[in-house]
Design a protein around this motif. Structure first.
Motif, mmCIF file in Angstrom:
data_model
loop_
_atom_site.group_PDB
_atom_site.id
_atom_site.type_symbol
_atom_site.label_atom_id
_atom_site.label_comp_id
_atom_site.label_asym_id
_atom_site.label_seq_id
_atom_site.Cartn_x
_atom_site.Cartn_y
_atom_site.Cartn_z
ATOM 1 N N LYS A 166 39.056 9.505 44.614
ATOM 2 C CA LYS A 166 38.781 10.775 45.269
ATOM 3 C C LYS A 166 40.077 11.528 45.569
ATOM 4 O O LYS A 166 40.158 12.741 45.364
ATOM 5 C CB LYS A 166 38.007 10.519 46.567
ATOM 6 C CG LYS A 166 37.213 11.729 46.983
ATOM 7 C CD LYS A 166 36.558 11.537 48.309
ATOM 8 C CE LYS A 166 35.390 10.591 48.242
ATOM 9 N NZ LYS A 166 34.929 10.255 49.594
ATOM 10 N N THR A 169 41.161 13.284 42.558
ATOM 11 C CA THR A 169 40.384 14.502 42.306
ATOM 12 C C THR A 169 40.877 15.644 43.192
ATOM 13 O O THR A 169 41.033 16.778 42.732
ATOM 14 C CB THR A 169 38.891 14.239 42.604
ATOM 15 O OG1 THR A 169 38.530 13.024 41.962
ATOM 16 C CG2 THR A 169 38.017 15.369 42.110
ATOM 17 N N ILE A 170 41.130 15.330 44.481
ATOM 18 C CA ILE A 170 41.570 16.376 45.406
ATOM 19 C C ILE A 170 42.934 16.916 44.961
ATOM 20 O O ILE A 170 43.153 18.130 44.931
ATOM 21 C CB ILE A 170 41.619 15.848 46.859
ATOM 22 C CG1 ILE A 170 40.212 15.469 47.326
ATOM 23 C CG2 ILE A 170 42.205 16.899 47.802
ATOM 24 C CD1 ILE A 170 40.177 14.707 48.639
ATOM 25 N N ASP A 172 44.150 16.964 41.941
ATOM 26 C CA ASP A 172 43.926 17.813 40.767
ATOM 27 C C ASP A 172 43.448 19.194 41.184
ATOM 28 O O ASP A 172 43.905 20.207 40.667
ATOM 29 C CB ASP A 172 42.887 17.174 39.834
ATOM 30 C CG ASP A 172 43.471 15.982 39.087
ATOM 31 O OD1 ASP A 172 44.723 15.849 39.093
ATOM 32 O OD2 ASP A 172 42.700 15.190 38.520
ATOM 33 N N ALA A 173 42.498 19.212 42.144
ATOM 34 C CA ALA A 173 41.942 20.484 42.591
ATOM 35 C C ALA A 173 43.017 21.347 43.242
ATOM 36 O O ALA A 173 43.101 22.550 42.985
ATOM 37 C CB ALA A 173 40.799 20.239 43.569
ATOM 38 N N GLN A 174 43.866 20.720 44.065
ATOM 39 C CA GLN A 174 44.924 21.482 44.743
ATOM 40 C C GLN A 174 45.965 21.969 43.737
ATOM 41 O O GLN A 174 46.465 23.083 43.838
ATOM 42 C CB GLN A 174 45.610 20.638 45.831
ATOM 43 C CG GLN A 174 44.664 19.964 46.808
ATOM 44 C CD GLN A 174 44.096 20.893 47.850
ATOM 45 O OE1 GLN A 174 43.844 22.059 47.579
ATOM 46 N NE2 GLN A 174 43.861 20.371 49.049
ATOM 47 N N GLN A 175 46.275 21.106 42.755
ATOM 48 C CA GLN A 175 47.252 21.495 41.732
ATOM 49 C C GLN A 175 46.745 22.679 40.920
ATOM 50 O O GLN A 175 47.501 23.574 40.569
ATOM 51 C CB GLN A 175 47.522 20.324 40.798
ATOM 52 C CG GLN A 175 48.693 19.482 41.253
ATOM 53 C CD GLN A 175 48.911 18.295 40.335
ATOM 54 O OE1 GLN A 175 47.977 17.772 39.728
ATOM 55 N NE2 GLN A 175 50.147 17.868 40.221
ATOM 56 N N SER A 176 45.434 22.661 40.628
ATOM 57 C CA SER A 176 44.891 23.739 39.808
ATOM 58 C C SER A 176 44.925 25.055 40.568
ATOM 59 O O SER A 176 44.795 26.118 39.994
ATOM 60 C CB SER A 176 43.465 23.407 39.363
ATOM 61 O OG SER A 176 42.597 23.531 40.452
ATOM 62 N N ARG A 177 45.119 24.993 41.895
ATOM 63 C CA ARG A 177 45.275 26.221 42.669
ATOM 64 C C ARG A 177 46.743 26.480 42.971
ATOM 65 O O ARG A 177 47.085 27.223 43.874
ATOM 66 C CB ARG A 177 44.472 26.125 43.964
ATOM 67 C CG ARG A 177 42.997 26.266 43.715
ATOM 68 C CD ARG A 177 42.219 26.200 44.985
ATOM 69 N NE ARG A 177 41.530 24.919 45.109
ATOM 70 C CZ ARG A 177 41.033 24.469 46.240
ATOM 71 N NH1 ARG A 177 41.166 25.156 47.331
ATOM 72 N NH2 ARG A 177 40.416 23.316 46.263
ATOM 73 N N PRO A 198 40.784 16.943 53.438
ATOM 74 C CA PRO A 198 39.541 16.670 52.704
ATOM 75 C C PRO A 198 39.228 15.179 52.599
ATOM 76 O O PRO A 198 38.064 14.771 52.725
ATOM 77 C CB PRO A 198 39.812 17.235 51.311
ATOM 78 C CG PRO A 198 40.975 18.122 51.424
ATOM 79 C CD PRO A 198 41.736 17.734 52.650
#
Lengths: 259, 285
Positions: A166, A169-170, A172-177, A198
């Motif tokens: 998890k 995943t978080i 990755d999500a933060q990096q993509s932003r 999160p």
């Protein structure tokens, strides 16, 4: 993908077929013997002549050496260096760096501590390599250890790898932003902050749902639990456990008597 | 006497003043399949938690009125007794895995271990339950290595194996992909066919129309309409309260305005009814 946080290696060996409690008693005996201080070289002897042969007997020697070299030796080595430099007593100085002296006494103390820690962790490693966590906990629960405690231990083994996934995943999500998570130490530390929220709050929500889920599965039913796993226990093993306990009592007796 | 009976039940969560359930009266007969539809915050989950005993025993708060299942009174029972009669499966499949078991077979046996069932009987019951839900091939997998749909089927089987009298399902497919959702519905249908009493909150109206014996629609903590799927799901009360309708109903309504669907034929809720309605026949069977 699914990973597990367990050292267990599924092999067919004498050690694998022993009752978990027998192995646990053996490990505790070895640890107590190492720490009682009956003899300076005892921890070393236990490591070389009992634990290493046990790893071959359990057919887990390769995994045992891997874990010892990669995980244990760096920690024990660090401990050794720290003790060698910072042990307060000692008069026979071997060499000095700045204000710190390495003495015969500090070196000897450092070796004893390091060999004790090595023996202790290595004994548990043998237990964990040859015992399935479910078997260990089922057997202990059957013998009266609280079901809650077993649940906490076995579920932690499963949940930590899930939390790692998890966290990935978080990130990755933060990096993509556009969050910087690589580079210098300062960047990396900064990147941890948006991860913690999160991950921690998400886990707290999960705890409530999981509590409902296990309650729905009669976890707190006031009945004596049974186990799906069949765990062998032979008369010879019960005898062996009493012998181990006898050894512990004699060792403690010797320690008190010799003192 | 009905298997499940709620009389004048009003419930308020501990952190609010506004009741989440208002004066609910509901009876569910043995073997019945009852569906609960409603928009978000309508009280569907709260009703599910109440029937399954987590309200008031887990969430506390203020419960007025009487809840009875199989002749037992909820407030006089302990939660760990109540769960033996009423099984609960909820939305998130991942959080329903006990987390302490390494294979699906062990996971399903977890409830029976807690009940102190003998090992030989345990194995037999787990195998039988897995066969009914069609997951025997997953027995040796880790519960964490499964897809959402498979995990939800494991969750259903884990409750099924404990043989509760009533199965409460709170939107069991809302977090699954369409294929996973379909598979889980098939399993639920199978359980209902086997005679198990099912109470299911669900958003997917087409499925409700196909499976349920009876439907209740909820809004703002109250039951606004109750009856057969056809009766409830075509009622104008549903769109008025923001509850979706079946695509077959919508198509027929639209067609009616163009004179393509008979005014006297009841609006369809399932594909079969729609086909019958559009081909001019009467779908009453």
């Amino acid at each position: 993908m699914h990973q597990k946080l367990s050292f267990y290696v599924d092999r067919d060996s004498f050690l694998h077929h022993l009752n978990p409690l027998t192995k646990l008693t053996l490990v505790l005996t070895l640890v107590i013997l190492s720490f009682l201080g009956l003899s300076y070289w005892l921890p070393t002897i236990i490591f070389l002549f009992i634990i290493i042969p046990l790893s071959f007997l359990g057919k887990v020697a390769q995994e045992f050496f891997n874990a010892t070299v990669k995980l244990l030796l760096p920690v024990v080595g660090f401990l050794f260096v720290m003790q060698a430099f910072f042990h307060p007593d000692g008069t026979q100085v071997i060499f000095s760096i700045w204000i710190f002296d390495v003495t015969v006494e500090s070196l000897s103390f450092a070796y004893l501590t390091a060999s004790r820690i090595l023996t202790m962790v290595a004994s548990f490693l043998i237990l964990l390599l040859t015992t399935h966590p479910s078997d260990l906990m089922s057997d202990l629960t059957r013998r009266g250890v609280s079901g809650n405690l077993s649940y906490v231990i076995t579920s932690t083994l499963q949940i930590i790898p899930q939390m790692q996934v998890k966290a990935g995943t978080i990130i990755d999500a933060q990096q993509s932003r556009g969050l910087e998570t690589t580079g210098n130490v300062f960047n990396r530390v900064k990147a941890v902050v948006p991860l913690v929220g999160p991950l921690v709050f998400g886990s707290l929500v999960e705890v409530e749902e999981r509590a409902i889920a296990i309650e729905a599965r009669a976890f707190t039913a006031p009945l004596k639990k049974t186990s799906l796993r069949e765990i062998p226990d032979r008369a010879a093993e019960r005898a062996a456990r009493w012998i181990f306990i006898g050894v512990i009592i004699i060792a403690i007796g010797l320690r008190i008597w010799l003192l | 006497m009905a298997l499940v009976e709620l009389s004048s039940v009003t419930y308020t969560y501990p952190t609010t003043d506004k009741p989440a359930l208002k004066d609910i009266n509901l009876k569910v007969e043995q073997g019945e399949f009852l569906a609960i539809v409603g928009s978000n915050e309508a009280g569907k989950s709260t009703l599910c938690y109440t029937i399954s005993g987590f309200i008031p025993h887990f969430f506390h708060g203020d419960l007025v009125g009487e809840v009875q299942v199989a002749g037992l009174n909820l407030e006089e029972s302990k939660l760990n007794e109540w769960v033996l009669n009423v099984g609960l499966v909820f939305q998130n499949p991942f959080n329903q895995i006990s987390g302490s078991k390494f294979t699906v077979f062990e996971e399903i046996a977890f409830g029976l271990e807690n009940l102190g069932v003998k090992r030989s009987e345990m194995i037999e019951r787990v195998e039988r339950a897995m066969e009914l839900t069609g997951i025997s091939d997953l027995a040796d997998r880790s519960p964490y290595s499964l897809s959402g749909g498979q995990q939800q089927k494991v969750a259903l089987t884990s409750i099924l194996v404990m043989e509760p009298q009533v199965f409460v399902l709170d939107e069991p497919t809302s977090q699954l992909d369409p294929i996973g959702a379909r598979e889980v519905f098939e399993v639920i249908k199978e359980m209902s066919r086997a005679g198990i009493t099912v109470i299911m909150a669900e958003h997917k109206i087409e499925w409700v129309a196909e499976f349920a014996d009876r439907v209740i629609a909820m809004h703002d903590g109250q039951i606004i309409i109750e009856g057969s799927p056809q009766e409830v799901l075509t009622s104008p009360l549903l769109p008025e309260h923001g509850i979706g309708t079946s695509r077959y109903t919508q198509a027929a309504k639209q067609a009616r305005t163009e004179g393509l669907f008979s005014e006297t034929t009841p609006l369809p809720v399932t594909l079969d009814q729609a086909v019958a309605g559009f081909s001019g026949g009467n779908h009453e069977d």
